[in-house]
Design a protein around this motif. Structure first.
Motif, PDB file in Angstrom:
ATOM      1  N   ASN A 282       0.532  22.990   2.497  1.00  0.00           N
ATOM      2  CA  ASN A 282       1.820  22.679   3.118  1.00  0.00           C
ATOM      3  C   ASN A 282       1.994  21.185   3.400  1.00  0.00           C
ATOM      4  O   ASN A 282       3.078  20.749   3.757  1.00  0.00           O
ATOM      5  CB  ASN A 282       1.971  23.464   4.437  1.00  0.00           C
ATOM      6  N   SER A 283       0.944  20.414   3.268  1.00  0.00           N
ATOM      7  CA  SER A 283       1.054  18.985   3.540  1.00  0.00           C
ATOM      8  C   SER A 283       1.861  18.316   2.436  1.00  0.00           C
ATOM      9  O   SER A 283       1.752  18.657   1.266  1.00  0.00           O
ATOM     10  CB  SER A 283      -0.342  18.357   3.635  1.00  0.00           C
ATOM     11  N   ASN A 284       2.682  17.363   2.814  1.00  0.00           N
ATOM     12  CA  ASN A 284       3.519  16.648   1.861  1.00  0.00           C
ATOM     13  C   ASN A 284       3.465  15.170   2.200  1.00  0.00           C
ATOM     14  O   ASN A 284       3.894  14.764   3.291  1.00  0.00           O
ATOM     15  CB  ASN A 284       4.960  17.171   1.928  1.00  0.00           C
ATOM     16  N   PRO A 285       2.956  14.340   1.310  1.00  0.00           N
ATOM     17  CA  PRO A 285       2.815  12.918   1.632  1.00  0.00           C
ATOM     18  C   PRO A 285       4.119  12.143   1.560  1.00  0.00           C
ATOM     19  O   PRO A 285       4.202  11.014   2.044  1.00  0.00           O
ATOM     20  CB  PRO A 285       1.839  12.432   0.558  1.00  0.00           C
ATOM     21  N   TRP A 286       5.164  12.739   0.963  1.00  0.00           N
ATOM     22  CA  TRP A 286       6.398  11.993   0.726  1.00  0.00           C
ATOM     23  C   TRP A 286       7.300  11.958   1.951  1.00  0.00           C
ATOM     24  O   TRP A 286       7.479  12.958   2.632  1.00  0.00           O
ATOM     25  CB  TRP A 286       7.176  12.604  -0.439  1.00  0.00           C
ATOM     26  N   MET A 287       7.885  10.780   2.183  1.00  0.00           N
ATOM     27  CA  MET A 287       8.908  10.625   3.219  1.00  0.00           C
ATOM     28  C   MET A 287      10.123   9.966   2.593  1.00  0.00           C
ATOM     29  O   MET A 287      10.004   8.965   1.875  1.00  0.00           O
ATOM     30  CB  MET A 287       8.405   9.762   4.381  1.00  0.00           C
ATOM     31  N   CYS A 288      11.292  10.533   2.838  1.00  0.00           N
ATOM     32  CA  CYS A 288      12.531   9.952   2.334  1.00  0.00           C
ATOM     33  C   CYS A 288      12.815   8.654   3.083  1.00  0.00           C
ATOM     34  O   CYS A 288      12.681   8.595   4.311  1.00  0.00           O
ATOM     35  CB  CYS A 288      13.683  10.930   2.507  1.00  0.00           C
TER      36      CYS A 288
ATOM     37  N   ASN B  27       0.831  -1.214   0.000  1.00  0.00           N
ATOM     38  CA  ASN B  27       0.000   0.000   0.000  1.00  0.00           C
ATOM     39  C   ASN B  27       0.863   1.261   0.000  1.00  0.00           C
ATOM     40  O   ASN B  27       0.601   2.223   0.721  1.00  0.00           O
ATOM     41  CB  ASN B  27      -0.936   0.030   1.220  1.00  0.00           C
ATOM     42  N   VAL B  28       1.908   1.239  -0.844  1.00  0.00           N
ATOM     43  CA  VAL B  28       2.862   2.343  -0.846  1.00  0.00           C
ATOM     44  C   VAL B  28       3.146   2.786  -2.280  1.00  0.00           C
ATOM     45  O   VAL B  28       3.250   1.961  -3.191  1.00  0.00           O
ATOM     46  CB  VAL B  28       4.191   1.940  -0.162  1.00  0.00           C
ATOM     47  N   LEU B  29       3.249   4.093  -2.449  1.00  0.00           N
ATOM     48  CA  LEU B  29       3.700   4.702  -3.698  1.00  0.00           C
ATOM     49  C   LEU B  29       5.154   5.119  -3.498  1.00  0.00           C
ATOM     50  O   LEU B  29       5.500   5.731  -2.488  1.00  0.00           O
ATOM     51  CB  LEU B  29       2.835   5.924  -4.013  1.00  0.00           C
ATOM     52  N   PHE B  30       6.023   4.782  -4.454  1.00  0.00           N
ATOM     53  CA  PHE B  30       7.443   5.118  -4.364  1.00  0.00           C
ATOM     54  C   PHE B  30       7.838   6.000  -5.535  1.00  0.00           C
ATOM     55  O   PHE B  30       7.298   5.888  -6.632  1.00  0.00           O
ATOM     56  CB  PHE B  30       8.304   3.844  -4.397  1.00  0.00           C
ATOM     57  N   LYS B  31       8.812   6.868  -5.274  1.00  0.00           N
ATOM     58  CA  LYS B  31       9.403   7.653  -6.352  1.00  0.00           C
ATOM     59  C   LYS B  31      10.888   7.810  -6.075  1.00  0.00           C
ATOM     60  O   LYS B  31      11.352   7.680  -4.932  1.00  0.00           O
ATOM     61  CB  LYS B  31       8.747   9.027  -6.476  1.00  0.00           C
TER      62      LYS B  31
ATOM     63  N   ALA C  46       5.135   7.184  -0.129  1.00  0.00           N
ATOM     64  CA  ALA C  46       3.895   7.813   0.346  1.00  0.00           C
ATOM     65  C   ALA C  46       2.874   6.710   0.577  1.00  0.00           C
ATOM     66  O   ALA C  46       2.684   5.849  -0.294  1.00  0.00           O
ATOM     67  CB  ALA C  46       3.377   8.819  -0.674  1.00  0.00           C
ATOM     68  N   ASP C  47       2.247   6.706   1.724  1.00  0.00           N
ATOM     69  CA  ASP C  47       1.272   5.677   2.083  1.00  0.00           C
ATOM     70  C   ASP C  47      -0.009   5.897   1.280  1.00  0.00           C
ATOM     71  O   ASP C  47      -0.639   6.950   1.370  1.00  0.00           O
ATOM     72  CB  ASP C  47       0.980   5.745   3.581  1.00  0.00           C
ATOM     73  N   LEU C  48      -0.384   4.884   0.486  1.00  0.00           N
ATOM     74  CA  LEU C  48      -1.588   5.013  -0.338  1.00  0.00           C
ATOM     75  C   LEU C  48      -2.835   5.242   0.495  1.00  0.00           C
ATOM     76  O   LEU C  48      -3.779   5.898   0.057  1.00  0.00           O
ATOM     77  CB  LEU C  48      -1.767   3.751  -1.191  1.00  0.00           C
ATOM     78  N   ARG C  49      -2.859   4.693   1.701  1.00  0.00           N
ATOM     79  CA  ARG C  49      -4.046   4.804   2.542  1.00  0.00           C
ATOM     80  C   ARG C  49      -4.284   6.226   3.031  1.00  0.00           C
ATOM     81  O   ARG C  49      -5.379   6.555   3.497  1.00  0.00           O
ATOM     82  CB  ARG C  49      -3.923   3.854   3.742  1.00  0.00           C
ATOM     83  N   CYS C  50      -3.263   7.077   2.908  1.00  0.00           N
ATOM     84  CA  CYS C  50      -3.398   8.465   3.369  1.00  0.00           C
ATOM     85  C   CYS C  50      -3.529   9.460   2.219  1.00  0.00           C
ATOM     86  O   CYS C  50      -3.835  10.633   2.452  1.00  0.00           O
ATOM     87  CB  CYS C  50      -2.180   8.857   4.211  1.00  0.00           C
ATOM     88  N   LEU C  51      -3.299   9.006   0.987  1.00  0.00           N
ATOM     89  CA  LEU C  51      -3.266   9.962  -0.129  1.00  0.00           C
ATOM     90  C   LEU C  51      -4.608  10.623  -0.375  1.00  0.00           C
ATOM     91  O   LEU C  51      -4.665  11.768  -0.820  1.00  0.00           O
ATOM     92  CB  LEU C  51      -2.796   9.262  -1.403  1.00  0.00           C
TER      93      LEU C  51
ATOM     94  N   SER D 263       8.587  -2.113  -8.163  1.00  0.00           N
ATOM     95  CA  SER D 263       8.281  -2.924  -6.981  1.00  0.00           C
ATOM     96  C   SER D 263       7.961  -4.346  -7.407  1.00  0.00           C
ATOM     97  O   SER D 263       7.467  -4.586  -8.511  1.00  0.00           O
ATOM     98  CB  SER D 263       7.091  -2.339  -6.211  1.00  0.00           C
ATOM     99  N   HIS D 264       8.275  -5.281  -6.526  1.00  0.00           N
ATOM    100  CA  HIS D 264       7.942  -6.685  -6.762  1.00  0.00           C
ATOM    101  C   HIS D 264       7.742  -7.337  -5.407  1.00  0.00           C
ATOM    102  O   HIS D 264       8.647  -7.342  -4.573  1.00  0.00           O
ATOM    103  CB  HIS D 264       9.052  -7.405  -7.529  1.00  0.00           C
ATOM    104  N   GLY D 265       6.528  -7.852  -5.178  1.00  0.00           N
ATOM    105  CA  GLY D 265       6.236  -8.445  -3.874  1.00  0.00           C
ATOM    106  C   GLY D 265       6.296  -7.396  -2.783  1.00  0.00           C
ATOM    107  O   GLY D 265       5.664  -6.334  -2.873  1.00  0.00           O
ATOM    108  N   ASN D 266       7.115  -7.647  -1.779  1.00  0.00           N
ATOM    109  CA  ASN D 266       7.267  -6.715  -0.660  1.00  0.00           C
ATOM    110  C   ASN D 266       8.587  -5.961  -0.706  1.00  0.00           C
ATOM    111  O   ASN D 266       9.055  -5.463   0.314  1.00  0.00           O
ATOM    112  CB  ASN D 266       7.164  -7.473   0.668  1.00  0.00           C
TER     113      ASN D 266
END
Length: 464
Positions: free
Chosen positions: A359-365, A329-333, A344-349, A386-389
């Motif tokens: 000012n909100s930013n969903p991304w975390m390094c 349940n994660v988006l990566f960049k 970024a957690d998909l459940r919060c997007l 991504s593949h699996g976990n």
């Protein structure tokens, strides 16, 4: 149906009618009807189970013993390592159990990300380097290089090449081991190709407002649906078309944009499409490089309504590449400026309004310490999948493997925590720049700049 010899022998009636005796090349094997019928109704072994007398098959008994073990337990015995894979495949085709062999030797669930190592290279004909690669779930591979597409079967032992109408292919999707969808940014239409016969089955086009040709920017699929991002040849409109995978009839058109003036957001076509099955949404991402830097957007489309479920607008450290993990349940960049991996957690997007005035930013390094952005595009050309976990990110000639760990073990108090693992042996890393990553069966496929081959990365395998 393969031919075979069955001889009726004068023997004592079997005490147990469920027990079947088979003479293979002079060696007697005993098993049950239930075991043989595991091969499926179209197989030779199923027919042998239904034969009312003793059976003789004029084939290699050693190879047969391996396939019988596969039917009994679902796995191959360790002694299979002493046999040639191509011989075993031919034997499995004779008995009609190749699909079972494929499941045993190339099951996607058997991919062990932490033990992946470069095991071989698949050479390509000609001087062109791979522009796109696509694989099926059980490891058949299609590679575009120049105007050609080279295909490998799931065992990577059989290879075929066809010549296409394209000068170069930018987007490639494996629909099946014999069928692929291909498109280019300088050639009109999406072509559905029969790779076995080397011909175009069908061409799909988008009718835009100016009735000019339409080039393909990206292809994706959900299994039942085919997604294609089109842009008009005049580059003044773009859209995403959804087709039925079986009939190739259009289902719905979404994300249609007619570009007027300097409307930059609508001018960006989707260059990556990924189906997010857990949410029933289509992720479409695209970016643009201008005088003010790189900007882009990531949209999640509800194809039933044709509306955007949620959207991220990228202006600060825009993505060089992006991927989504259904399992986590994660988006990566990977940031184009920093070269860092973010999540970024998909459940919060759905609760985040990522506008310029928000000012909100969903991304975390994912790393504890972020690099200082020095104006250089450190992430340019990086790939992330991504593949699996796990998440795989290429940086130059190296490939990083990121996996999620419990937050407490790293001492972080909030947010999701990921640990980096550099893949492969030290001597195999730091080579030419990685240009493509793909997964099929229990393997990872890698292409590199100026290299006329595809690398096969594989871990510990069951059987061979």
């Amino acid at each position: 149906m393969p031919s075979f010899d069955i001889c009726c022998l004068e023997t004592e009636p079997e005490l147990n009618s469920n027990v079947v005796s088979i003479n293979v090349g002079g060696r007697i094997f005993q098993t049950t009807k239930q075991t043989l019928t595991q091969a499926g109704p179209k197989s030779l072994l199923y027919r042998l189970a239904e034969t009312g007398s003793d059976r003789f098959v004029d084939r290699d008994p050693d190879q047969f013993s391996l396939l019988l073990s596969l039917l009994r337990s679902g796995t191959l015995p360790s002694k299979v390592k002493d046999f040639d894979l191509r011989d075993l495949i031919e034997e499995s085709r004779f008995y009609g159990v190749e699909s079972l062999l494929t499941s045993s030797l190339s099951d996607p669930s058997h991919l062990d990300a932490f033990s992946l190592r470069k095991s071989s290279e698949l050479p390509l004909n000609g001087r062109d380097t791979p522009s796109a690669i696509a694989s099926t779930p059980f490891g058949s591979l299609h590679v575009s290089h120049g105007s050609k597409i080279t295909s490998f079967d799931w065992s990577l032992t059989r290879k075929s090449t066809i010549l296409t109408q394209f000068t170069a292919i930018d987007s490639l999707l494996a629909i099946s081991p014999d069928i692929a969808a291909a498109g280019a940014t300088d050639f009109s239409g999406l072509q559905i190709l029969d790779l076995q016969k080397g011909r175009v089955k069908q061409v799909l086009n988008w009718e835009n407002a100016t009735r000019s040709g339409s080039t393909v920017q990206a292809i994706g699929s959900s299994g039942k649906l085919l997604f294609t991002s089109f842009e008009s040849c005049r580059r003044n409109s773009n859209s995403i078309l959804v087709y039925d995978m079986n009939t190739l009839n259009p289902v719905i058109e979404i994300a249609r944009n007619e570009i007027f003036g300097a409307d930059l957001d609508s001018a960006i076509p989707a260059t990556k499409l990924r189906w997010v099955s857990g949410y029933g949404l289509l992720m479409a991402s695209g970016s643009h490089s201008g005088l003010s830097g790189v900007s882009g957007n990531i949209k999640f489309w509800d194809i039933r309504s044709g509306n955007v479920a949620f959207e991220l607008k990228e202006k600060v450290d825009c993505f060089a590449d992006v991927c989504v993990s259904d399992n986590m349940n994660v988006l990566f960049k990977v940031g184009v400026s920093s070269g860092e991996v973010f999540n970024a957690d998909l459940r919060c997007l759905g609760t985040v309004n990522n506008d310029a005035n928000d000012n909100s930013n969903p991304w975390m390094c994912v790393e504890n310490r972020r690099k200082v952005v020095n104006g250089k595009k450190e992430g340019l050309g990086c790939k992330i999948e991504s593949h699996g976990n796990q998440v795989f990110c290429s940086k130059g000639g190296d490939i990083e493997l990121w996996s999620e760990v419990a937050a407490g073990s790293e001492g972080r108090l909030k947010g999701r925590v990921f640990r980096k693992n550099v893949m492969g042996r030290v001597k195999a890393m730091g080579g030419l720049k990685v240009t493509n990553l793909a997964f099929g069966g229990n393997k990872m496929f890698v292409t590199r700049k100026d290299q006329q081959a595809v690398e096969v990365w594989q871990g510990s395998t069951r059987g061979l």
